[in-house]
Design a protein around this motif. Structure first.
Motif, mmCIF file in Angstrom:
data_model
loop_
_atom_site.group_PDB
_atom_site.id
_atom_site.type_symbol
_atom_site.label_atom_id
_atom_site.label_comp_id
_atom_site.label_asym_id
_atom_site.label_seq_id
_atom_site.Cartn_x
_atom_site.Cartn_y
_atom_site.Cartn_z
ATOM 1 N N ASN A 37 0.848 -1.120 -0.046
ATOM 2 C CA ASN A 37 0.037 0.092 -0.099
ATOM 3 C C ASN A 37 0.924 1.195 0.000
ATOM 4 N N LEU A 38 0.356 2.163 -0.753
ATOM 5 C CA LEU A 38 1.073 3.588 -0.531
ATOM 6 C C LEU A 38 0.012 4.499 0.063
ATOM 7 N N ILE A 39 0.779 5.131 1.145
ATOM 8 C CA ILE A 39 -0.136 6.197 1.848
ATOM 9 C C ILE A 39 0.318 7.528 1.708
ATOM 10 N N LEU A 40 -0.461 8.280 1.115
ATOM 11 C CA LEU A 40 0.130 9.791 0.578
ATOM 12 C C LEU A 40 0.347 10.650 1.844
ATOM 13 N N SER A 41 0.907 11.624 1.217
ATOM 14 C CA SER A 41 1.290 12.612 2.485
ATOM 15 C C SER A 41 0.111 13.156 3.332
ATOM 16 N N ASN A 42 -1.138 13.039 2.772
ATOM 17 C CA ASN A 42 -2.381 13.591 3.407
ATOM 18 C C ASN A 42 -2.817 12.523 4.149
ATOM 19 N N GLY A 43 -2.333 11.279 4.247
ATOM 20 C CA GLY A 43 -2.882 10.257 5.061
ATOM 21 C C GLY A 43 -3.743 9.515 4.362
ATOM 22 N N MET A 44 -3.978 9.743 3.163
ATOM 23 C CA MET A 44 -5.247 8.993 2.588
ATOM 24 C C MET A 44 -4.465 7.619 1.703
ATOM 25 N N GLU A 45 -4.964 6.506 1.477
ATOM 26 C CA GLU A 45 -4.322 5.421 1.177
ATOM 27 C C GLU A 45 -4.736 5.389 -0.519
ATOM 28 N N TYR A 46 -3.472 5.537 -1.238
ATOM 29 C CA TYR A 46 -3.654 5.550 -2.943
ATOM 30 C C TYR A 46 -4.439 4.255 -3.384
ATOM 31 N N GLU A 47 -5.102 4.629 -4.379
ATOM 32 C CA GLU A 47 -6.336 3.540 -4.764
ATOM 33 C C GLU A 47 -5.563 2.336 -5.542
ATOM 34 N N GLN A 48 -4.411 2.541 -6.074
ATOM 35 C CA GLN A 48 -3.634 1.520 -6.758
ATOM 36 C C GLN A 48 -2.639 0.784 -5.852
ATOM 37 N N LYS A 49 -2.479 -0.629 -5.889
ATOM 38 C CA LYS A 49 -1.555 -1.256 -5.121
ATOM 39 C C LYS A 49 -0.183 -1.059 -5.826
ATOM 40 N N GLY A 50 1.020 -1.246 -4.861
ATOM 41 C CA GLY A 50 2.317 -1.186 -5.628
ATOM 42 C C GLY A 50 2.869 -2.697 -5.712
ATOM 43 N N LYS A 51 4.124 -2.896 -6.091
ATOM 44 C CA LYS A 51 4.749 -4.036 -6.162
ATOM 45 C C LYS A 51 6.230 -4.141 -6.049
ATOM 46 N N ILE A 52 6.717 -4.420 -4.769
ATOM 47 C CA ILE A 52 8.343 -4.544 -4.605
ATOM 48 C C ILE A 52 9.049 -5.370 -5.780
ATOM 49 N N GLU A 53 9.806 -4.453 -6.342
ATOM 50 C CA GLU A 53 10.830 -5.162 -7.614
ATOM 51 C C GLU A 53 12.136 -5.406 -7.202
ATOM 52 N N THR A 54 12.596 -4.796 -6.388
ATOM 53 C CA THR A 54 14.222 -4.696 -6.243
ATOM 54 C C THR A 54 14.742 -4.401 -4.517
ATOM 55 N N PHE A 55 15.609 -5.458 -4.406
ATOM 56 C CA PHE A 55 16.297 -4.853 -3.123
ATOM 57 C C PHE A 55 17.768 -4.484 -3.144
ATOM 58 N N SER A 56 18.435 -3.860 -2.923
ATOM 59 C CA SER A 56 19.850 -3.595 -3.003
ATOM 60 C C SER A 56 20.616 -4.691 -2.866
ATOM 61 N N GLY A 57 21.668 -4.926 -3.586
ATOM 62 C CA GLY A 57 22.511 -6.151 -3.291
ATOM 63 C C GLY A 57 23.273 -6.274 -2.041
#
Length: 368
Positions: free
Chosen positions: A225-245
């Motif tokens: 989930n992405l919580i915006l700076s105004n405290g609202m949850e963004y309607e679209q879900k995200g996907k983790i793509e990378t971790f640093s090596g």
């Protein structure tokens, strides 16, 4: 004598009644308080991480040639397409130079044409002709260079995106060495959220993910989930793509990137938010946060024993999605009864009248 005995007996009776009345008045009365009986259920933990937002590409637009800004074709925040005109620099001087260079090309061509038949009739050596050809090639190169300079004065967008700030105005002099870019074009069709996790958090995340290899675990991780700076949850879900090596040598943290669809262009580069990573748990003890106390860096729950007396019990907890519940890792067991009313008021050792409340009705918002 009989009268004296009668009076003494009467006074003794009154004294006993008075003591009994006083004892009755000072004994504390048990008060009713609501309690729940612990059960196990399923829940979701949400780990939160501050994140910075950037577009797929954020390209600084700079001048390749020197000149004054003659035209600005866009405005700040405008959506542009690849190849669309952005700026035009003054080219009057370059145009004059191009005219002179073109004339030199023509003159050099005439000289080559004049010398060719003379060489063919062996009147002159071919050295003169080769020299003339070299002069022609040099004149053409100079002319093409000036034309490229004129073309560079017309600046186009290299990608689809959103125009950033326009710090320079008409008439401003710019060059390839100007420190501040003319603007920045951001492709925000997808937004990247960048955040950091420490080593323990990274291990917790990956050990709870399914898969044999590191990449499989990343691929199988749940949507974030992405919580915006105004405290609202963004309607679209995200996907983790990378971790640093590897971990940052100074902070010991790993850099993580999540991608978030942004078809509406609501999210912009340079923004901020909070990424929530869910962890789904089965058969865990969940209790309301307001059923606990924090005392000297310890989390306390008030357990009601078999004599209906309150006992303070230290517990270890983790926050649950929504911020209203805790998952209890240790300190409580199933069938324990804990106080959910009067917490912070009722002291340890106090006898109460427990009023049992259905556990499911209290914990339902935390179940997933």
């Amino acid at each position: 004598m009989k009268k004296r005995y009668f009076i003494s007996a009467l006074l003794l009776s009154i004294g006993l009644l008075s003591c009994k009345k006083e004892t009755t008045q000072t004994a504390p009365l048990a008060m009713p308080y609501k309690v729940i009986e612990i059960e196990k259920s399923n829940s979701t933990l949400l780990a939160e991480y501050p994140a910075s937002l950037e577009g797929i590409t954020d390209i600084d637009i700079r001048a390749k040639v020197d000149g004054y800004i003659e035209k600005i074709y866009v405005r700040e925040g405008q959506e542009v397409k690849k190849g669309q005109l952005l700026f035009k620099l003054e080219t009057q001087t370059a145009t004059q130079e191009a005219g002179a260079a073109k004339a030199k090309v023509a003159a050099a061509q005439v000289e080559v044409s004049r010398l060719k038949p003379l060489v063919e009739r062996n009147i002159i050596s071919d050295v003169q002709l080769e020299t003339a050809k070299a002069n022609l090639a040099s004149a053409k190169s100079t002319y093409q260079s000036i034309l490229a300079k004129i073309n560079y004065a017309t600046i186009k967008s290299p990608v689809n995106g959103i125009v950033g700030t326009l710090p320079l105005r008409l008439g401003s002099y710019v060059s390839s060495q100007t420190e501040e870019p003319l603007t920045r074009i951001s492709d925000v069709s997808t937004i990247y959220a960048y955040f950091s996790v420490n080593e323990k958090q990274q291990l917790d995340i990956m050990m709870n993910a399914e898969g044999k290899t590191f990449q499989q675990k990343i691929n199988n991780m749940p949507a974030v989930n992405l919580i915006l700076s105004n405290g609202m949850e963004y309607e679209q879900k995200g996907k983790i793509e990378t971790f640093s090596g590897q971990a940052n040598s100074q902070t010991g943290s790993f850099n993580v990137r999540a991608s978030i669809p942004n078809a509406t262009k609501l999210l912009r580069s340079g923004g901020s938010g909070t990424i929530q990573i869910p962890t789904y748990l089965k058969d865990v003890i969940v209790i309301p946060q307001n059923a606990t106390l924090e005392m000297q860096d310890k989390r306390i729950a008030l357990v009601v024993d078999k004599q209906n007396k309150v006992k303070a019990v230290p517990i270890k907890v983790r926050a649950v999605s929504g911020g209203e519940f805790f998952v209890v890792d240790s300190g409580l067991n199933t069938n324990d009864k804990i106080l959910i009313e009067g917490v912070g008021i009722v002291t340890e050792g106090t006898a109460i009248i427990p009023e049992l409340v259905n556990y499911a009705s209290i914990i339902t918002p935390a179940k997933k």
